[in-house]
Write an enzyme that holds these catalytic residues in place. Sequence first.
Site, PDB file in Angstrom:
ATOM      1  CG  ASP A 137      21.667  38.116  17.957  1.00 48.38           C
ATOM      2  OD1 ASP A 137      22.788  38.396  18.402  1.00 48.38           O
ATOM      3  OD2 ASP A 137      20.615  38.631  18.378  1.00 48.38           O
ATOM      4  CG  MET A 138      24.420  31.413  14.178  1.00 47.69           C
ATOM      5  SD  MET A 138      24.140  31.900  12.456  1.00 47.69           S
ATOM      6  CE  MET A 138      25.784  32.349  11.922  1.00 47.69           C
ATOM      7  NE  ARG A 187      27.643  39.012  20.053  1.00 42.21           N
ATOM      8  CZ  ARG A 187      26.423  39.504  19.771  1.00 42.21           C
ATOM      9  NH1 ARG A 187      25.422  38.691  19.515  1.00 42.21           N
ATOM     10  NH2 ARG A 187      26.227  40.799  19.731  1.00 42.21           N
ATOM     11  CE  LYS A 190      31.005  27.928  27.504  1.00 41.49           C
ATOM     12  NZ  LYS A 190      30.907  27.281  28.826  1.00 41.49           N
ATOM     13  CB  THR A 229      31.945  33.086  27.343  1.00 41.92           C
ATOM     14  OG1 THR A 229      31.681  32.011  28.256  1.00 41.92           O
ATOM     15  CG2 THR A 229      33.341  33.632  27.601  1.00 41.92           C
ATOM     16  CG  HIS A 230      27.892  34.983  31.104  1.00 41.65           C
ATOM     17  ND1 HIS A 230      27.111  34.332  30.182  1.00 41.65           N
ATOM     18  CD2 HIS A 230      27.559  36.283  31.046  1.00 41.65           C
ATOM     19  CE1 HIS A 230      26.318  35.210  29.583  1.00 41.65           C
ATOM     20  NE2 HIS A 230      26.572  36.395  30.085  1.00 41.65           N
ATOM     21  NE  ARG A 292      20.514  33.624  28.035  1.00 45.48           N
ATOM     22  CZ  ARG A 292      20.383  33.637  26.692  1.00 45.48           C
ATOM     23  NH1 ARG A 292      19.660  34.540  26.098  1.00 45.48           N
ATOM     24  NH2 ARG A 292      20.988  32.741  25.950  1.00 45.48           N
ATOM     25  CD  GLU A 295      22.217  30.478  28.405  1.00 47.48           C
ATOM     26  OE1 GLU A 295      22.079  30.687  27.212  1.00 47.48           O
ATOM     27  OE2 GLU A 295      22.265  31.395  29.257  1.00 47.48           O
TER      28      GLU A 295
HETATM   29  P1  FDA Z   1      28.046  28.505  30.515  1.00 47.54           P
HETATM   30  O1  FDA Z   1      26.620  28.405  30.155  1.00 47.54           O
HETATM   31  O2  FDA Z   1      28.853  27.253  30.543  1.00 47.54           O
HETATM   32  O3  FDA Z   1      28.201  29.294  31.848  1.00 47.54           O
HETATM   33  C1  FDA Z   1      29.436  29.574  32.478  1.00 47.54           C
HETATM   34  C2  FDA Z   1      29.158  30.316  33.776  1.00 47.54           C
HETATM   35  O4  FDA Z   1      28.572  31.581  33.484  1.00 47.54           O
HETATM   36  C3  FDA Z   1      28.146  29.643  34.685  1.00 47.54           C
HETATM   37  O5  FDA Z   1      28.768  28.689  35.505  1.00 47.54           O
HETATM   38  C4  FDA Z   1      27.586  30.813  35.434  1.00 47.54           C
HETATM   39  O6  FDA Z   1      28.475  31.216  36.438  1.00 47.54           O
HETATM   40  C5  FDA Z   1      27.523  31.888  34.379  1.00 47.54           C
HETATM   41  N1  FDA Z   1      26.236  31.875  33.637  1.00 47.54           N
HETATM   42  C6  FDA Z   1      26.050  31.431  32.375  1.00 47.54           C
HETATM   43  N2  FDA Z   1      24.776  31.582  31.984  1.00 47.54           N
HETATM   44  C7  FDA Z   1      24.132  32.115  33.021  1.00 47.54           C
HETATM   45  C8  FDA Z   1      22.796  32.494  33.237  1.00 47.54           C
HETATM   46  N3  FDA Z   1      21.840  32.348  32.294  1.00 47.54           N
HETATM   47  N4  FDA Z   1      22.480  33.051  34.440  1.00 47.54           N
HETATM   48  C9  FDA Z   1      23.430  33.198  35.393  1.00 47.54           C
HETATM   49  N5  FDA Z   1      24.720  32.847  35.245  1.00 47.54           N
HETATM   50  C10 FDA Z   1      25.070  32.301  34.089  1.00 47.54           C
HETATM   51  N6  FDA Z   1      23.825  32.218  21.624  1.00 47.54           N
HETATM   52  C11 FDA Z   1      23.444  31.889  20.362  1.00 47.54           C
HETATM   53  O7  FDA Z   1      23.142  30.723  20.098  1.00 47.54           O
HETATM   54  N7  FDA Z   1      23.414  32.855  19.392  1.00 47.54           N
HETATM   55  C12 FDA Z   1      23.764  34.135  19.615  1.00 47.54           C
HETATM   56  O8  FDA Z   1      23.716  34.971  18.702  1.00 47.54           O
HETATM   57  C13 FDA Z   1      24.168  34.491  20.927  1.00 47.54           C
HETATM   58  N8  FDA Z   1      24.535  35.766  21.240  1.00 47.54           N
HETATM   59  C14 FDA Z   1      25.087  36.027  22.470  1.00 47.54           C
HETATM   60  C15 FDA Z   1      25.615  37.290  22.745  1.00 47.54           C
HETATM   61  C16 FDA Z   1      26.262  37.512  23.946  1.00 47.54           C
HETATM   62  C17 FDA Z   1      26.841  38.849  24.198  1.00 47.54           C
HETATM   63  C18 FDA Z   1      26.377  36.468  24.910  1.00 47.54           C
HETATM   64  C19 FDA Z   1      27.100  36.675  26.198  1.00 47.54           C
HETATM   65  C20 FDA Z   1      25.822  35.250  24.668  1.00 47.54           C
HETATM   66  C21 FDA Z   1      25.162  35.016  23.459  1.00 47.54           C
HETATM   67  N9  FDA Z   1      24.586  33.787  23.203  1.00 47.54           N
HETATM   68  C22 FDA Z   1      24.179  33.495  21.921  1.00 47.54           C
HETATM   69  C23 FDA Z   1      24.342  32.826  24.304  1.00 47.54           C
HETATM   70  C24 FDA Z   1      25.472  31.821  24.440  1.00 47.54           C
HETATM   71  O9  FDA Z   1      25.487  30.952  23.348  1.00 47.54           O
HETATM   72  C25 FDA Z   1      25.330  30.991  25.727  1.00 47.54           C
HETATM   73  O10 FDA Z   1      24.142  30.283  25.670  1.00 47.54           O
HETATM   74  C26 FDA Z   1      25.367  31.797  26.999  1.00 47.54           C
HETATM   75  O11 FDA Z   1      26.280  32.837  26.923  1.00 47.54           O
HETATM   76  C27 FDA Z   1      25.773  30.912  28.185  1.00 47.54           C
HETATM   77  O12 FDA Z   1      27.025  30.328  27.927  1.00 47.54           O
HETATM   78  P2  FDA Z   1      28.397  30.758  28.657  1.00 47.54           P
HETATM   79  O13 FDA Z   1      29.421  30.900  27.616  1.00 47.54           O
HETATM   80  O14 FDA Z   1      28.171  31.936  29.494  1.00 47.54           O
HETATM   81  O15 FDA Z   1      28.825  29.479  29.466  1.00 47.54           O
END
Ligand code: FDA
Length: 311
Positions: A137-138, A187, A190, A229-230, A292, A295
Site C-alpha cells: 500500500d502507499m 495499483r 486517487k 477506483t469506484h 472512508r 471520502e
Molecule cells: P471518488 O472518491 O471520487 O469516488 C467516486 C465514486 O465512488 C463516488 O461518487 C461514490 O459513488 C463511490 N465512492 C467512493 N468512495 C466511497 C466511499 N467511501 N463510500 C461509498 N461510496 C464511495 N489510497 C491510498 O492512498 N493508498 C493506497 O494504498 C490505497 N489502496 C487502495 C486499494 C483499493 C483496492 C482501492 C479501491 C482504493 C485504495 N485507496 C488507497 C483509496 C483511494 O485512494 C481512494 O481514496 C478511494 O478509492 C476513493 O476514491 P475513488 O477512486 O473511488 O473516487
Amino acid sequence: MLRRTMLAVSASDRIRQIITAAPYARDVVARFVAGEGQDDALRVTGQLLGRGLLVTLDHLGEHTTDPDQAAVAAGEYIGVLGRLAAAGHARGGAAEVSVKPTAVGLGLGEHGEKTATENIARICAAAEAAGTTVTLDMEEHDKVEAVLRIHRELRGEFVTLGCVIQSYLRRSESDCAALARAGLRVRLCKGAYDAPAEVAFTDRRDVDRCYVRCLRSLLAGSGYPMVATHDPRLIEIAGTQAILAGRPVEAFEYQMLYGIRPVEQRRLAASGAQVRVYVPYGSDWYGYLTRRLAERPANLAFFLRSLASRR
Ligand code: FDA
C-alpha cells in the site's frame, strides 16, 4: 475542504477515543471491515471468491511504534497467508495480501526502512510459498520515496511484488511511466491522505485527469495494471483504454474496497472482467474508517446517524 477537515480532526486522540468507544461503532464498521480476526477474514474471502471476485486482505494497523510490534504485524500476514493456502484460496493468486509499510516498521526512525524491508521480505517469501502475491500500500506523501525504494530492492527476488501509485501526487505520472516500462504489478488509486499543494493536486478534476494519464501509461506498458477506483467515469475510461491498448481482460484488473459499490463489483465480474476486493480485517480500524468517511459525506452522515439513533 470537508475531506481535509475530516482527516485533520480524525488525527485527534480525543476524537479517536470517543469514536472507538461509541457503543455501536463496531456495527457501522462492519460495513467496511470483515471482522477482527483471521476467521472473519477467511470467511469473507470465501464468500467473495464464491461470487467470482478476487481478494486482497489487509490486516488493519499502521504507524507501528516499536520493532516487536512490526514483527508481530508481519507474523500476522505470514499466518493468514498459511491459512489462505490451506483453504485453497491463494491458488493462482485468487486471494493475496496488501501491506502498509508503516505497519511493519517503516516509521521506526533510523532503522525503519531496513526493518520494514526485512519484514516485507518475510511476508513475500510466505506469499510465494502459498502461491500468491503481495502488494505494498502507499501511505503519506513523505513515505513514497522509501516505499518505492523498498519495492525496487525486493522485486529482484520477488518479481510479483506490487506497489501503489496515487494520482493526486504530481510525481505520479512519471512514476507510472517508469513502473510500466519495468513490467510490474501496479495499483493505481486517487490517494486517500492529506498532502500539501507543493506535492499534490488539490482540485479533484486534476486528480482525475492525472489518473487518466497514469492509466493510459500503465495500460500501454508491459506490466499488470490494477485499476483501483469506484468512480464510474474512470471505470468506463479504463475499459475503453484497455480495448484500445489491445489488453485482454486477464491482463489487468479492477479493484474496489469491501463494502463500497458491491453491486458494481459483481456487475463488472459478471461481464468477464477481473475484480479484486480489498478486504480489511483486524481491531485497529480507526484510521481506515476515517479515510472512508472523509471520502464521502454520505458515509459520514450514515455513521453519525447510526451512532445517534442507537444510543
Ligand atoms: P471518488 O472518491 O471520487 O469516488 C467516486 C465514486 O465512488 C463516488 O461518487 C461514490 O459513488 C463511490 N465512492 C467512493 N468512495 C466511497 C466511499 N467511501 N463510500 C461509498 N461510496 C464511495 N489510497 C491510498 O492512498 N493508498 C493506497 O494504498 C490505497 N489502496 C487502495 C486499494 C483499493 C483496492 C482501492 C479501491 C482504493 C485504495 N485507496 C488507497 C483509496 C483511494 O485512494 C481512494 O481514496 C478511494 O478509492 C476513493 O476514491 P475513488 O477512486 O473511488 O473516487
